[in-house]
Enzyme design. Structure first.
Site, PDB file in Angstrom:
ATOM      1  N   GLU A 146       5.052   1.250 -10.170  1.00  8.18           N
ATOM      2  CA  GLU A 146       5.762   2.483 -10.529  1.00  8.18           C
ATOM      3  C   GLU A 146       7.187   2.204 -10.983  1.00  8.18           C
ATOM      4  OE1 GLU A 146       2.962   3.515  -7.021  1.00  8.18           O
ATOM      5  OE2 GLU A 146       4.197   1.814  -7.657  1.00  8.18           O
ATOM      6  N   CYS A 173       4.012   3.816  -2.497  1.00 11.73           N
ATOM      7  CA  CYS A 173       4.655   3.517  -1.217  1.00 11.73           C
ATOM      8  C   CYS A 173       5.856   4.444  -1.037  1.00 11.73           C
ATOM      9  CB  CYS A 173       5.086   2.050  -1.170  1.00 11.73           C
ATOM     10  SG  CYS A 173       6.498   1.674  -2.225  1.00 11.73           S
ATOM     11  N   CYS A 184       8.559   3.916  -3.735  1.00 14.57           N
ATOM     12  CA  CYS A 184       8.182   4.429  -5.056  1.00 14.57           C
ATOM     13  C   CYS A 184       8.095   5.950  -5.055  1.00 14.57           C
ATOM     14  CB  CYS A 184       6.873   3.804  -5.509  1.00 14.57           C
ATOM     15  SG  CYS A 184       7.041   2.040  -5.872  1.00 14.57           S
TER      16      CYS A 184
END
Length: 183
Positions: free
Chosen positions: A66, A100, A103
């Site tokens: 990302e 996560c 991100c």
């Protein structure tokens, strides 16, 4: 959930087509010794950013798929003389694994309205598995974003299992010492 996020709808066919491309990015990551996560950022039906994990390759723990894609969108905006906020607020992220926490926070700051992902990230997920950065009441971190989970999740899980079954040559060496016995 904010009103702008509720208006985002994606068709199943459109989602499958974009997720095919994200899965290809994840396969490329796996083939290159990276955790197999791939993503696309789509603006006006055009890929303006794409990424796969580059953590091992760059020795930089922040180079998640990302984050790589966000950098590409910023470059695209500069090249096309577009305001990043205008582009990000109309961009959909398609990613093979739940973002996560790091991100998810970055996506929220960039004001991405919709994230479509494959499997959950039970260890580090920022869209509900561990923390819910996507919809938590936070100050100064942008508007909440909508998440749609489960597209191609079985395939994403299988790629992750394949990665974790192999030895990671970039992992730190174990510091466990074998006990020495004296006679």
């Amino acid at each position: 959930m904010m009103e702008a996020a509720k208006r985002w709808r994606v068709s199943a066919g459109e989602t499958e087509a974009w997720m095919d491309r994200a899965v290809d990015m994840a396969k490329d990551a796996l083939e290159n010794g990276e955790v197999p996560v791939g993503c696309l950022m789509v603006y006006n039906n055009e890929i303006v950013g794409k990424g796969r994990n580059e953590v091992n390759e760059t020795k930089n723990a922040t180079r998640h798929a990302e984050m790589v894609a966000i950098d590409q969108v910023l470059d695209w905006c500069h090249q096309h003389k577009k305001e990043p906020e205008e582009v990000f607020t109309h961009t959909v992220l398609y990613v093979t694994v739940e973002p996560c926490i790091m991100c998810a926070a970055a996506l929220r700051m960039m004001k991405i309205p919709l994230v479509v992902y494959g499997c959950q990230n039970e260890r580090f997920g920022g869209c509900g598995s561990v923390l819910n950065i996507s919809s938590a009441t936070l100050t100064d971190t942008g508007e909440p974003f909508q998440c749609i989970a489960g597209y191609r999740s079985e395939e994403a899980v299988e790629m992750l299992k394949t990665f974790y079954r192999q030895e990671n040559p970039n992992a730190p060496k174990s510091k466990v010492r074998k006990k020495e016995f004296s006679k």
